[in-house]
Structures are given as C-alpha cells and as structure tokens.
Scaffold this motif. Structure first.
Motif, PDB file in Angstrom:
ATOM      1  N   GLY A 127       0.809  -1.214  -0.030  1.00 56.10           N
ATOM      2  CA  GLY A 127       0.031  -0.049  -0.128  1.00 56.10           C
ATOM      3  C   GLY A 127       0.886   1.302   0.116  1.00 56.10           C
ATOM      4  N   GLU A 128       0.134   2.475  -0.139  1.00 56.14           N
ATOM      5  CA  GLU A 128       0.920   3.542  -0.006  1.00 56.14           C
ATOM      6  C   GLU A 128       0.831   4.074   1.296  1.00 56.14           C
ATOM      7  OE1 GLU A 128      -0.964   6.310  -2.963  1.00 56.14           O
ATOM      8  OE2 GLU A 128      -0.564   5.253  -4.302  1.00 56.14           O
ATOM      9  N   PHE A 129       1.914   4.906   1.787  1.00 57.46           N
ATOM     10  CA  PHE A 129       2.240   5.314   2.955  1.00 57.46           C
ATOM     11  C   PHE A 129       2.778   6.840   2.835  1.00 57.46           C
ATOM     12  CE2 PHE A 129       5.849   3.074   2.109  1.00 57.46           C
ATOM     13  CZ  PHE A 129       7.035   4.071   2.433  1.00 57.46           C
ATOM     14  N   ASP A 130       2.725   7.720   3.763  1.00 56.00           N
ATOM     15  CA  ASP A 130       3.067   8.931   3.828  1.00 56.00           C
ATOM     16  C   ASP A 130       4.476   8.877   4.476  1.00 56.00           C
ATOM     17  OD1 ASP A 130       4.078  11.555   4.288  1.00 56.00           O
ATOM     18  OD2 ASP A 130       1.903  12.369   5.130  1.00 56.00           O
ATOM     19  N   ARG A 131       5.776   8.841   3.587  1.00 51.13           N
ATOM     20  CA  ARG A 131       6.982   8.528   3.926  1.00 51.13           C
ATOM     21  C   ARG A 131       7.477   9.728   4.923  1.00 51.13           C
ATOM     22  NH1 ARG A 131      10.910   5.680   1.611  1.00 51.13           N
ATOM     23  NH2 ARG A 131       9.751   5.246  -0.175  1.00 51.13           N
ATOM     24  N   VAL A 132       7.301  11.101   4.715  1.00 53.32           N
ATOM     25  CA  VAL A 132       7.840  11.951   5.641  1.00 53.32           C
ATOM     26  C   VAL A 132       7.128  11.743   7.081  1.00 53.32           C
ATOM     27  CG1 VAL A 132       7.880  14.456   6.211  1.00 53.32           C
ATOM     28  CG2 VAL A 132       8.288  13.471   3.776  1.00 53.32           C
ATOM     29  N   ARG A 133       5.829  11.583   7.259  1.00 49.30           N
ATOM     30  CA  ARG A 133       5.101  11.313   8.318  1.00 49.30           C
ATOM     31  C   ARG A 133       5.604  10.104   8.967  1.00 49.30           C
ATOM     32  NH1 ARG A 133       0.818  12.130  11.587  1.00 49.30           N
ATOM     33  NH2 ARG A 133      -0.272  10.622  12.466  1.00 49.30           N
ATOM     34  N   LEU A 134       5.809   8.939   8.379  1.00 49.50           N
ATOM     35  CA  LEU A 134       6.310   7.797   8.844  1.00 49.50           C
ATOM     36  C   LEU A 134       7.655   8.081   9.666  1.00 49.50           C
ATOM     37  CD1 LEU A 134       6.100   4.708   9.441  1.00 49.50           C
ATOM     38  CD2 LEU A 134       7.306   4.597   7.239  1.00 49.50           C
ATOM     39  N   PHE A 135       8.569   9.041   8.947  1.00 47.98           N
ATOM     40  CA  PHE A 135       9.880   9.214   9.331  1.00 47.98           C
ATOM     41  C   PHE A 135       9.821   9.902  10.723  1.00 47.98           C
ATOM     42  CE2 PHE A 135      12.459   8.598   4.953  1.00 47.98           C
ATOM     43  CZ  PHE A 135      11.825   7.164   4.875  1.00 47.98           C
ATOM     44  N   GLU A 136       8.984  10.836  10.719  1.00 49.69           N
ATOM     45  CA  GLU A 136       8.964  11.813  11.655  1.00 49.69           C
ATOM     46  C   GLU A 136       8.238  11.153  13.022  1.00 49.69           C
ATOM     47  OE1 GLU A 136       6.445  14.913  10.512  1.00 49.69           O
ATOM     48  OE2 GLU A 136       8.215  15.929   9.609  1.00 49.69           O
ATOM     49  N   LEU A 137       7.275  10.058  12.717  1.00 51.68           N
ATOM     50  CA  LEU A 137       6.863   9.236  13.848  1.00 51.68           C
ATOM     51  C   LEU A 137       7.851   8.451  14.462  1.00 51.68           C
ATOM     52  CD1 LEU A 137       3.256   8.408  12.495  1.00 51.68           C
ATOM     53  CD2 LEU A 137       3.787   9.902  14.363  1.00 51.68           C
ATOM     54  N   MET A 138       8.762   7.738  13.282  1.00 53.76           N
ATOM     55  CA  MET A 138       9.853   7.130  13.992  1.00 53.76           C
ATOM     56  C   MET A 138      10.997   7.797  14.882  1.00 53.76           C
ATOM     57  SD  MET A 138      11.108   4.025  14.120  1.00 53.76           S
ATOM     58  CE  MET A 138      12.881   3.209  14.629  1.00 53.76           C
ATOM     59  N   LEU A 139      11.216   9.057  14.476  1.00 57.41           N
ATOM     60  CA  LEU A 139      11.928   9.868  15.262  1.00 57.41           C
ATOM     61  C   LEU A 139      11.455  10.066  16.535  1.00 57.41           C
ATOM     62  CD1 LEU A 139      14.475  11.808  15.236  1.00 57.41           C
ATOM     63  CD2 LEU A 139      12.970  13.547  14.469  1.00 57.41           C
ATOM     64  N   GLY A 140      10.309  10.455  16.696  1.00 60.60           N
ATOM     65  CA  GLY A 140       9.575  10.582  17.939  1.00 60.60           C
ATOM     66  C   GLY A 140       9.562   9.644  18.736  1.00 60.60           C
ATOM     67  N   LEU A 141       9.182   8.341  18.203  1.00 63.90           N
ATOM     68  CA  LEU A 141       9.172   6.956  18.795  1.00 63.90           C
ATOM     69  C   LEU A 141      10.545   6.818  19.827  1.00 63.90           C
ATOM     70  CD1 LEU A 141       7.837   4.385  19.810  1.00 63.90           C
ATOM     71  CD2 LEU A 141       8.785   3.371  17.686  1.00 63.90           C
ATOM     72  N   LEU A 142      11.631   6.942  18.843  1.00 67.88           N
ATOM     73  CA  LEU A 142      12.863   6.681  19.444  1.00 67.88           C
ATOM     74  C   LEU A 142      13.196   8.040  20.431  1.00 67.88           C
ATOM     75  CD1 LEU A 142      15.169   5.998  16.295  1.00 67.88           C
ATOM     76  CD2 LEU A 142      14.108   4.354  17.945  1.00 67.88           C
ATOM     77  N   GLU A 143      12.879   9.103  20.302  1.00 69.76           N
ATOM     78  CA  GLU A 143      13.244   9.997  21.371  1.00 69.76           C
ATOM     79  C   GLU A 143      12.540   9.803  22.780  1.00 69.76           C
ATOM     80  OE1 GLU A 143      12.084  13.557  19.296  1.00 69.76           O
ATOM     81  OE2 GLU A 143      14.316  14.072  18.558  1.00 69.76           O
ATOM     82  N   ARG A 144      11.196   9.319  22.565  1.00 70.81           N
ATOM     83  CA  ARG A 144      10.542   8.961  23.739  1.00 70.81           C
ATOM     84  C   ARG A 144      11.268   7.947  24.412  1.00 70.81           C
ATOM     85  NH1 ARG A 144       6.211  10.961  20.304  1.00 70.81           N
ATOM     86  NH2 ARG A 144       6.047   8.665  19.582  1.00 70.81           N
TER      87      ARG A 144
END
Length: 980
Positions: A127-144
C-alpha cells in the motif's frame, strides 16, 4: 605440540580493538548524557565487525543500556523495505513491551509499516504511505524511548540495505537532537564499489556532525597470536603464528578458519569451507575475468600488465574489461603497472582450484613467455620467476639449471632463505633428470654444501643440520679433507646454536681430519671455532692460547674473516682473565679486519661480541651503539634472523641496564616474532622477566620465564644463559612467596660454579639472593631454629662465591659493594656507611634502576640513624628514577617509606593509592599468613573464629590482587606491610 583443532574455531578471547572500543565508549557516554550519536563501522569481510559490535553491545548492556540489532538481507532487499528496522523494533517490543506500546500510542497504524505487530492486519505491505510522516513518527518514537534510559540500535550489513532503510536512517542521523540514543551501523567496505548506492550515502553523512566513522583494520601479528592462543587454548609456536599471520594477513575470520587446518603444530593448508567461501565471488564473474584471475594466481604475488597480455591471448579491449571486472569485484588490486590479489588466501584458493593439468600448462605458459620476452619482468626477478614456473610446470630438465641460476642470484642479493628454498628444489629435481651432473655442471655434494651455508645464514637451522648429515655421507674425508672438516664444523655450530649439544665432538672430528695436513683456511677456521667455543664455555687461559694459534694460522693463509674471528675470541679471552687493555686493542683490530672480510656475517659477529663485552664491563651506552650498528649491517645483508638476532639480544640487555625501557618490550617482541633461535629467544625472554618484575607484574614475569625455559628445553645450555636463567627462577619464586624453591635454585646455581669471565652474570644473582634473604629476615615474626641454620648456610654460600669472583670494572665493584650491604642487612647488621659506599659505587655506573634501589636502601638506614634530611634527598633521587622508568615495585617501597617516615610524598605524580588499604586487623592476619600460619592457627593466635580468619584472608588476597597465600606473603614482604 598442538593436536587436531576442532572446526569450531571462534576465539573465546576478544583481541585488540582497544581504540575502537574507546571510541564506542565515548559515543555511549555522550548518549548517556543525552546527546544522540551515530557510529558507522566499515571493514572488509571477515575483519571482525560483528565481533566488535557484539562486544560493545554486551558492555553497553552491562552499563544499563537497552540494545537491539537488525540485519539487512542479502537477497531481495528492495522487495522488503525497512527489513532491518523492523527486526530491531521487534526485539525492542519484546524487551520493552508496555513502554514501547505507550510510546507508540495513537500512532500504531502508521508505525505498523515498520512494526506490523502494533496494528496486525491493518496495513498491506504494497500500500501507499506518507513517507515523511512515517519518518517523523519513528524519530519521535525513538526520542520518547530514549528519555529515561539509553537505547542502542545496531543495523548490520548496510551494504545490503534497501533504499527505504537508507532514507529512514539518513533522516534519523540528521534530525536526532535529543534523547539517550546511539545508532550503530556496519558495512563491508570491500562491497561498496564506485556505483554502489551506499557510497554516496556515506559521503553525505560525512557532513553530519554527530556521525563518527570507524575503519576497522586487520589484526597485527601480535593480535593474531592472541587470537590463536584463545582458539588453541595453549601457547602456539611463534613460527606458526607468523605463518598464519602471513596467510591470513590479519583477517580475523581467516585466522579462525586456518586454525581448523592445524595438525600437530603445523598448518596443513586451507579448509574446504574457507576455499569455497573465497571462490564464491569469483565464480559470479565473467569467463574472461575468471581466466585472468586464474592466470594472475599462477603468475606470482604480483603480475605485470604486459606479462598478462602475453600469456592471456586476449585482445587488449577484452583484457582491460576482464581486469576492470576483477578489480571492481575486489579480487585484484592494481599497484602501478602490476596487479596483486586483494588477499593472499584468495590467490591460494584460486590456484588450488585449478585442475592439475591446467595448473601445469599455465606455469609452462608463463615460463615460455619469459624465455621469449625476458623484459616482461624486472632483471632482478627474471631468474627466480623462470625457475619457479618451470619447477611447478614439472619440467625437470628445464627447471634444474633454472633453479640453480636463481639460487645464485639470491646469494648475490643476500636472500639466504630464498636461496635455501631454491637449493631444496634443486635437490628434489636431481633424481628426476637423466644426467644431473652434466646438466648442472655440479656434483650432488656441491649442492648440499651450498645449501648448508644458505640455511645457516638464513633461518633454517634444522635444515642446515640435515644438509650437513647428508653431505657427510657423501664426502670422502681422505680425498676431500677440507670439505669434510667444513661439514663437521658446520654440524657442530648448528648443534650448539640449537642447544642440542656443545658440538665439541664434531669440532674435534673436524680437527682430526685436518691434523698433519698443510695449513689451509678450513684448518684455521676450525681452530678459531674451537677457541670460540672454549671461550663461551669459560675455559679461561686456554682460550687465549687457542685463539693465538688460530690467529697465526689465519694470517698464514691470508684470510681476513678468519683472522677477525680469532681476534674477536682473543679479545674476549683477554678481557675474561682481566687483561682489559689488551682485550680492547684486539677487539679494535678484529673490527678493522672484519671490514676487509668477504664473509657477510663477519663484521656482524665482531660487533655483536663488542656489544656483549661492553655490556659486561658496564659500558652500556657503548654496547647499544655497537649492537645497533650490527643490526643495521645484518638487515642490509639478510642476516636479521640469524647473526643479527644475537645483536638484537645484546641491544635488549643493554637497554634494560641503561634504563631505556620505553621501547625495550617492543624491540623484544619484534625480535621474537623473527623466530631467532633458542639461544636468543631465551636471552630475550629473560630480559622481559626483569622488566616485568621491576614493574610489579609477577604473572607476566612467570609467563616469560616459562617461555625462556621452553626455548631450548633442558638440553645444552651455555653458562652465559644458564646463570641468568637460574637468577630468573630465583627472582620469580621469591616474588611468588616460594622462598624454599628460590633457595633450592640458588644452591643449584652456586654448585654449578661460575666459569672465568662470567662474573657479570653471577654478581647480579648474588645481589638478588642476598636481598631476598634480607627481606625474609625482616618479615618473619619468630624464625625457627632450622630457618636460622638455613639462613646462615645461604649466607655462607653467597659469601664463598663472592670471594671467588673477579672485580674487573666499576660495575663489578658496585655489585661487590651491594652484595656486602645486602648480606649485612640479611644478618641484621644493616649499616648506613655500607649503603653509602654502595650508593657511591653505583653512581659510577650507567644503571639507573639499580642505583635508585641502592639509594632507597641508603635512605632507610639514614632514617634509622635520624639523618632525615639526607634520607629525603636520597628518596627524592630514587623517586625520580622510579617515576621515569615506571618502576612500580620501587615506587611502592618509596611511597611506603615516605609515608611512614613522613618525609614525602616524594614520588612525582604518585599517591598512597598505590598501596593496599588494609585494616589493622588485616595487617595482623597478613603477618601470620606471611609466617606460614593456617586459618585455624590464625584464629587461635588472634582469638577469632576460623570462619572470620578465612574471610580476612579472602579480603587480603583481593586487596593485594594476588591469587594465593604465598604470593600475598611475598607482596607483604616486598612492601614491608608486616614489619614490626
């Protein structure tokens, strides 16, 4: 020595990599402090990237970090986006559970692209996904996740990473600013070609401030040795270490695989598994590239472009494309106009993979090409290459004269080991041709005689004796007495150098063969060798008489090299009987004569003996100059591993004496790696025993002592090695608290006596023995009657031997004064005046370490007389030397005395932390341990339970960093922790 090694050969010991681990440690420390970081580790396949990562992750876990690893896939990478990230997150999910779920709360559906378990069945992988949003969510997940604990995420094999993974990692590397996070990536540098997508990715990351790069190099020879020790679980022969290092070139995986092929201490080849692994990449290349690689494997270590053109029969364009392919695949490496394999084992695997007929045909093709066009290789290589090609082509008639011509060329270049191998080949070919004497123009005996000299001047000592034995069987002593005498003399030399025997019967046989015949060079040389061996065995005045006869005969036959040998021996003999000025004059003449000699090792021998004489006279600086000059000459003439090794041993001894310790250990290790022979090996290991003991490393001293013993076993040992070996046995036993064993070794050494000229070895032994007895007296609480009798017996033996020793130089005089002072201390009559005289004598020498010890002892006696000011000066002088030399044992004594007498601290940069912090009760227990009491006896003496006594003993062993009661007692004596 070593039996069959199991195929599971991973070393249990993590070798080297201290610098890389330090860089990892810095990155982890910064992450712990809240500064995220990235470390990228690159290196060739098998160099140890995974092992380094595993060791780091284990240490990170021990420090409280949470770690996870994801690996990129080799096949189908682009069809599995984010595969390594997903793998790493799955591990985190299992380990952190609720914490990760809480950090991802409300974002599960988007993050499911990376971790499907967050929202099972909701995301279709196509499927399709929002690449920039996914990357930002991953960044936030690691920081938390990295808010309250340090998180280490490792991604292996980035050279196989898919584009989505590279994009996500690039995003994280640039934008990670907060959180206790460290990301580690590994990649194979040899897989990243010019067009590889990771190449541009890495280039972009070089501009990112928080990204550190580690280029993992191959292991050094010493590290390969450590790795083999871990795999084999015993000490491998240095020759085996050198052989595996040469074949593996320091690649850790290759070392492990080669270890599978060790049988009875010998490397038998490479395993089928390793061969298959090495050939995989080559089998994927074009047919032309494979053909060129096979030709290069036959061609040699390096093969020129023009030579490949001549033998490949490919047109220039196809050859260029094949070479380009081989280079791009990291199989071949261009070096100027030549090519060589990126790794020697790849060449071996390719060569061994050829069919026998194909291999023979290709070698013949190379030989024919060079005979047609000799200018295809350099003139210095031509004869050697032709000989090698014809030999491996199995063309004996062509190979025999070619091999002999190449052997002569090797002699001209002082390449004695190469010459030995070539002459071995000539001997193998001899039986394969119909009329070898006509073809070669020589007799079989002639080739054996050449091989004897080549093997001796090279490093093949065993082969030299083997060649001697075979040649002796062929020679007629009546028809060719000089050749027969030469062979018996060479056999004698080989047996002595290998510590098999004194070689005297063989030398006497050589002399008998020539007795009654007209003077000849061989007769003069035999006489010179007899005089030399008598000098080495300490036969006093007979040496001078024999050397004079040899000198006269050498002058009669006009042989400068034999004359220099005789004068060198004469010089040593004169010095040994106290005629120093005459000896020095003869030594100068020996040096002048050796310069005119035609023998490559003549001057090296003279300079080595000069270094030894200067060392014995206490002129250590002059000794180092002579030894260094001998080493330079030996290197120029291909003699580093033979004649030059003696100079290296003499240099090491003088560096130790003169206090030049900074490079001593490095010099010794490099020399031992040359496999210099049992005599030099024993000598060098003994220098390291002294160095380790001076620096408080008793275990290291014990290890070097063991290696010194193993160097030549219990076979023939010259006095110049036997006495220092006994001294080392005594010192190590005393340092470990085994006083009875030390005394037994001392009694045996004194019973063996001291040959004339060997007082330079006996004086240090007596000084150390007297000091040990003095330490034992001050540390024993209530000596038994038997102990008192033993002490008196030892004192009498020391005094008796000292009375027989000559005092020929200031160093001998200093030792005599030291023995007298230590003997007085052992008798309980310590005297400041005696120690003052000893200090004055040592200050006239060039030995800073001994001088500092004597100053320390002088300070002790000055304090006892109340002369605190003079004592402080002496301690300050000793402290400066101890700090400069990093002499831990002396530093400990100085610090303890300074603290007790309140005249310090005097050791620069030191504090009381060097002293064990024992409680008063532990001091009481240690005093009884040093007196040989059991736990039960300690309990009775101190009115405590046996269990409490046991606990005290355990605590004492831990604080003193020792493994047993005997060693604890030795440390207590050495530091005077139980005095009074």
């Amino acid at each position: 020595m070593l039996g069959t090694v199991a195929s599971i050969s991973v070393s249990p010991v993590f070798v080297g990599r201290s610098l890389e681990m330090a860089r990892f440690g810095t990155a982890l420390r910064e992450a712990d402090e809240g500064t995220p970081g990235v470390v990228l580790v690159g290196g060739e396949a098998g160099v140890g990237k995974t092992r380094l990562l595993q060791e780091f992750l284990q240490r990170a876990e021990e420090q409280g970090a949470v770690t996870t690893v994801g690996g990129c896939l080799e096949l189908g990478a682009e069809s599995l986006p984010f595969a390594p990230i997903s793998a790493a997150l799955r591990t985190l999910s299992r380990r952190m559970g609720p914490e990760l779920a809480e950090a991802a709360a409300g974002r599960e559906r988007d993050l499911a692209w990376l971790l499907p378990d967050l929202a099972p069945g909701t995301i279709a992988r196509d499927g399709e996904f929002d690449r920039v949003r996914l990357f930002e969510l991953m960044l936030g997940l690691l920081e938390r996740l990295g808010t309250d604990r340090t998180l280490v995420i490792a991604i292996e094999d980035l050279h196989w990473a898919d584009s989505s993974t590279r994009e996500l990692l690039g995003f994280l590397f640039r934008l990670l600013r907060t959180g206790r996070i460290l990301i580690v990536g590994t990649y194979r540098a040899d897989a990243v070609g010019r067009r590889h997508p990771l190449r541009s990715f890495l280039a972009e990351l070089d501009r990112v401030h928080n990204v550190a790069r580690i280029d993992l190099s191959r292991l050094t020879r010493a590290q390969v040795g450590d790795q083999l020790r871990g795999i084999l679980r015993e000490e491998p022969p240095r020759r085996l270490i050198r052989q595996i290092f040469q074949k593996s070139e320091g690649n850790a995986f290759f070392v492990e695989e080669l270890a599978c092929s060790i049988r009875d201490g010998q490397l038998t080849g490479i395993s089928d598994t390793l061969r298959d692994l090495l050939l995989i990449r080559i089998e994927e290349l074009s047919e032309d590239a494979q053909k060129v690689i096979r030709l290069a494997a036959i061609g040699g270590v390096t093969v020129g472009h023009r030579l490949l053109t001549e033998v490949s029969w490919l047109d220039p364009d196809r050859l260029e494309e094949a070479l380009r392919t081989a280079v791009s695949a990291h199989v071949l490496v261009p070096t100027g106009d030549e090519f060589q394999f990126r790794h020697a084992l790849v060449r071996t695997a390719v060569r061994e993979d050829l069919m026998p007929g194909e291999r023979v045909r290709l070698y013949a093709t190379f030989a024919e090409a060079l005979e047609r066009c000799p200018d295809l290789v350099g003139a210095d290589e031509l004869r050697g290459r032709i000989a090698t090609y014809w030999f491996h082509a199995g063309k004996a008639v062509k190979a025999l004269p070619a091999v002999l011509a190449a052997a002569e060329a090797a002699r001209e270049r002082y390449a004695f080991d190469e010459r030995t191998r070539l002459l071995e080949r000539a001997l193998l070919l001899w039986e394969q041709v119909p009329d070898p004497e006509r073809l070669s123009g020589r007799r079989l005996l002639d080739i054996y005689i050449e091989a004897v000299t080549a093997a001796r001047l090279g490093s093949e000592r065993e082969l030299a004796i083997h060649f001697c034995k075979r040649a002796i069987e062929l020679v007629d002593p009546v028809a060719e007495p000089e050749l027969a005498a030469f062979l018996w003399r060479e056999k004698a030399r080989g047996l002595r150098n290998l510590c098999r025997s004194s070689g005297r019967p063989e030398l006497n046989r050589a002399k008998e063969i020539l007795d009654g015949l007209p003077p000849s060079k061989e007769q003069a040389r035999v006489l010179a060798h007899i005089a030399r061996d008598r000098m080495l065995d300490g036969e006093g005045g007979e040496v001078v008489a024999d050397a004079l006869i040899a000198l006269e005969r050498a002058q009669l036959v006009d042989s400068p090299d034999i004359e220099s040998e005789a004068r060198k021996t004469l010089a040593c003999g004169l010095v040994h009987i106290g005629r120093l000025e005459e000896g020095m004059a003869q030594l100068a003449l020996a040096e002048e004569t050796a310069i005119r000699s035609s023998e490559p090792d003549s001057l090296v021998h003279v300079l080595s003996n000069k270094a030894s004489l200067m060392e014995g006279l206490g002129r250590h600086r002059e000794s180092t100059v002579a030894a260094r000059r001998a080493m330079e000459l030996a290197a120029e003439r291909g003699l580093t591993r033979t004649s030059g090794s003696f100079a290296l041993g003499n240099l090491a001894e003088s560096l130790l004496s003169a206090g030049d310790w900074a490079d001593l250990a490095t010099l010794v290790e490099k020399t031992l790696d040359l496999d210099p022979g049992p005599q030099t090996t024993r000598h060098l290991e003994l220098q390291l025993v002294d160095l380790c003991l001076a620096r408080g490393d008793v275990r290291g001293a014990k290890a070097h002592l063991r290696r010194s013993r193993l160097a030549a076993g219990s076979r023939y040992v010259e006095a110049q090695y036997a006495i220092p070996l006994a001294r080392a046995e005594i010192r190590v036993a005393e340092a470990q608290g085994r006083l009875d064993e030390a005394r037994e070794a001392l009694v045996a050494a004194l019973a063996a006596g001291c040959p004339p000229g060997h007082q330079r070895y006996m004086w240090p032994l007596l000084a150390d023995a007297a000091a040990h007895e003095a330490d034992a007296r001050t540390s024993t609480v209530r000596p038994r009657e038997s102990e008192l009798k033993t002490r008196q017996d030892i004192a009498d033996r020391i005094a008796a031997m000292a009375a027989t020793l000559k005092i020929d130089c200031p160093l001998d005089a200093a030792y005599a004064a030291l023995v007298k002072a230590e003997s007085a201390r052992a008798a309980g009559t310590d005297d400041a005046e005696l120690w003052g005289l000893a200090a004055g004598a040592w200050e006239l020498t060039e030995q800073p370490y001994r001088t500092a010890w004597v100053r320390f002892r002088h300070a002790e006696t000055l304090l006892a007389t109340g002369n605190r000011e003079a004592a402080a000066r002496r301690l300050a002088e000793a402290a400066e030397t101890a700090a400069r030399l990093d002499a831990r044992t002396l530093r400990e004594h100085i610090d303890l005395l300074s603290r007790r007498a309140r005249v310090g601290p005097l050791t620069p940069g030191e504090s009381d932390t060097t002293l064990p912090a024992l409680t008063p009760r532990e001091i009481d227990v240690l005093r009884l341990v040093a007196d040989g009491r059991s736990n039960r006896q300690i309990a009775e003496e101190l009115y405590i339970s046996a269990k409490t006594a046991s606990v005290h003993v355990s605590n004492i062993l831990a604080k003193l960093q020792v493994t047993g009661r005997g060693e604890a007692a030795a440390v207590a004596h050495r530091l005077h922790l139980v005095d009074g």
